[in-house]
Design an enzyme around this catalytic site. Structure first.
Site, short mmCIF file in Angstrom:
data_model
loop_
_atom_site.label_atom_id
_atom_site.label_comp_id
_atom_site.label_asym_id
_atom_site.label_seq_id
_atom_site.Cartn_x
_atom_site.Cartn_y
_atom_site.Cartn_z
N HIS A 266 0.89 -1.29 0.08
CA HIS A 266 -0.18 -0.15 -0.01
C HIS A 266 0.83 1.24 0.11
O HIS A 266 0.73 2.15 -0.81
CB HIS A 266 -0.76 -0.18 1.13
CG HIS A 266 -1.79 1.11 1.39
ND1 HIS A 266 -2.90 1.18 0.96
CD2 HIS A 266 -1.49 2.37 1.72
CE1 HIS A 266 -3.72 2.27 1.33
NE2 HIS A 266 -2.62 3.31 1.76
N GLU A 267 1.64 1.32 0.78
CA GLU A 267 2.47 2.58 0.96
C GLU A 267 3.49 2.50 -0.33
O GLU A 267 3.89 3.80 -0.63
CB GLU A 267 3.42 2.69 2.46
CG GLU A 267 2.43 2.67 3.65
CD GLU A 267 1.56 3.65 3.70
OE1 GLU A 267 1.65 4.51 3.12
OE2 GLU A 267 0.33 3.22 4.33
N HIS A 270 1.74 4.41 -2.71
CA HIS A 270 1.75 5.90 -2.60
C HIS A 270 3.05 6.69 -2.90
O HIS A 270 3.32 7.40 -3.76
CB HIS A 270 1.59 6.10 -1.31
CG HIS A 270 0.39 6.27 -0.51
ND1 HIS A 270 -0.83 7.05 -1.05
CD2 HIS A 270 -0.23 5.58 0.46
CE1 HIS A 270 -1.87 6.69 -0.46
NE2 HIS A 270 -1.54 6.06 0.56
N GLU A 296 -4.86 7.76 -2.84
CA GLU A 296 -5.23 6.73 -2.57
C GLU A 296 -5.61 5.56 -3.47
O GLU A 296 -5.50 4.44 -3.23
CB GLU A 296 -6.64 6.65 -1.34
CG GLU A 296 -6.30 7.26 -0.11
CD GLU A 296 -5.32 6.12 0.62
OE1 GLU A 296 -5.55 4.94 0.53
OE2 GLU A 296 -4.58 6.57 1.36
#
Ligand code: ZN
Length: 501
Positions: A266-267, A270, A296
């Site tokens: 997830h990160e 980003h 997101e």
């Protein structure tokens, strides 16, 4: 070259540098700063914030921006300069309406509130956090009243801050569509889901080996360790200074395999966004991701759409098993995929699966709206929170720690932010639906070559920084603005195939 723009440049550079320093402080607070540093650090943050405010809001910048708004001056600027001037005008107009002393007091308040919230959460003591939260809410309302356009409600102004042009009216329809699909689908899936065994997830996974595997995963999706670092914090997050310094954090639990693995994906999503911003834009006010919703969309695209698919794990699952042979050797890929997607209503947003997740966001959206419309008070939050959890997810949090105190956002004044998570899911599904026309995603994943996927996103989203807003990016890529239908279709197809066929 524009003489006026050259006069503006040092102001832009000064503000950018001060913002960078503030960003580094907030990174440090979450990762390495000693616990007792907060009182003093908050004062330093107050001073720096006041400087950053003054670097933009001053008479010289006001005069320069006013002149640069004139068509004969604006038209000779390069397209990057035009984007910067537009963005500065927007920031200037907003900041100028907030009195400097209130801005500074608010910055200090939110700098301190983070640790007050953290303590209240640990001690399950909402009353200890409530006074700070009341002050933050009151500032937020005041600021929204200063900056909002006449036709907007206070909450609209907060939403507009996070996602330009997406206001309560649009979001009410958006969330209604999601509810219509998710609530009945979840009921059906949960009835079948009970038989899915994911005991593997709570076995023992030595933290050192988790760290190694997460580092591997970050590189695997394309994170560049020459331009990024990884640290640890209570909750994983991403910080960006410029496109050569993007930082992600993670949190490791000895008895949870999935948590750190999906956090790093997830990160990482980003981070790829920020690393992919064009060199001509970085170090400027348009050099970061365009909005939280689009941000997101990138993290969730990697975490859920790619990271929880069978194709993603096909070339990787053997390596994962080798990393923990004692505990994973008896689990096969199909069981693992059904395990990592299992839908289970629970009280905690960050632990939620892809299907229950939007319901956690709807709850926060409805509560924030009520709070900003004065329909409920801060003191009533714990009760309203628990009622909504019962209504939407059929669970009641054991206490406020796993209820209303679970998220950090409100302590930082981030109201109107939660919808970005749901918008991000929907944007990701919309991009995914169109990406197939140019990239064979499944084949890339199965071959373990994720570069074409990253390059596609870089070309259509990352490189633009914040020179285009969400709908401008979507229309250029997909021919239409945000459309929740791709998301509801994606969820329905995915969960039907996994559990209902
Ligand atoms: Zn995120």
């Amino acid at each position: 070259m524009s003489e006026l723009y050259e006069k503006l440049r040092p102001h832009i550079e000064r503000q950018f540098a001060l913002d960078c320093a503030l960003t580094l402080y907030s990174w440090d607070n979450e990762t390495l700063a000693p616990k007792d540093a907060m009182e003093n650090t908050a004062k330093i943050i107050g001073t720096l914030s006041a400087q950053a405010y003054g670097a933009l809001v001053n008479d010289e910048v006001r005069t320069l921006l006013a002149s640069l708004r004139e068509p004969k001056e604006f038209d000779v600027l390069s397209s990057v300069e035009q984007s910067i001037v537009k963005k500065l005008n927007k920031n200037f107009d907003r900041l100028e309406k907030i009195p400097a002393n209130e801005y500074r007091a608010y910055s200090e308040l939110t700098a301190k509130a983070g640790s007050i919230w953290a303590k209240a959460k640990t001690e399950n003591d909402f009353a200890a956090f409530a006074p700070s939260l009341k002050e933050i809410v009151s500032y937020q309302k005041k600021f929204a009243a200063y900056t909002k356009k006449p036709e907007m409600s206070l909450y609209d102004a907060m939403l507009d801050e996070n996602e330009e042009g997406i206001l309560t009216r649009e979001l009410d329809i958006f969330f209604e569509k999601i509810k219509e699909t998710v609530v009945p689908l979840l009921k059906k899936v949960v009835a079948k889901n009970d038989t899915v065994n994911k005991d593997y997830n709570s076995r023992h996974f030595p933290v050192e080996r988790q760290k190694e595997f997460c580092r591997f995963l970050a590189e695997y999706i394309g994170f560049d360790f020459n331009r990024g670092v990884m640290a640890e914090s209570a909750h994983p997050f991403t910080t960006n200074l410029h496109n050569h310094d993007v930082r992600i954090t993670n949190h490791f639990y000895e008895n949870n395999l999935e948590s750190a693995m999906f956090s790093v994906i997830h990160e990482g999503g980003h981070a790829l966004y920020e690393l992919g911003v064009d060199d001509a834009l970085t170090l400027t006010p348009v050099g970061g991701g365009t909005s939280m919703g689009v941000h997101e969309s990138q993290s969730r695209f990697y975490e859920n759409i790619l990271g929880r698919s069978e194709a993603f794990w096909k070339p990787l699952f053997g390596k994962l098993q080798e990393n923990y042979p004692e505990v994973l050797s008896g689990v096969d890929l199909k069981d693992f995929i059904r395990g990592i997607n299992k839908a289970e209503p629970g009280p905690i947003r960050t632990e939620a699966d892809e299907l229950t997740y939007p319901l956690h966001i709807i709850i926060r959206y409805e509560i924030e709206k009520m709070l900003m419309e004065d329909l409920i008070s801060v003191d009533e939050l714990p009760r309203v929170w628990n009622e909504k959890y019962k209504e939407y997810l059929g669970v009641t949090p054991k206490n406020d720690t796993e209820g209303v105190l679970q998220d950090v956002h409100w302590s930082g004044g981030a109201f109107g932010y939660f919808p970005s998570y749901a918008i991000g899911n929907a944007v990701a599904a919309q991009i995914y639906a169109y990406m197939h026309n140019e990239v064979n995603v499944k084949e890339c994943l199965e071959k373990g070559n994720l570069i074409p996927i990253r390059e596609y996103l870089r070309e259509h989203i990352h490189c633009f920084g914040s020179t285009k807003n969400m709908n401008e990016l979507l229309i250029a890529m997909t021919g239409e603005p945000l459309n929740a239908e791709y998301y509801t279709k994606y969820l329905t197809e995915k969960y039907t195939k996994l559990y209902l066929e």
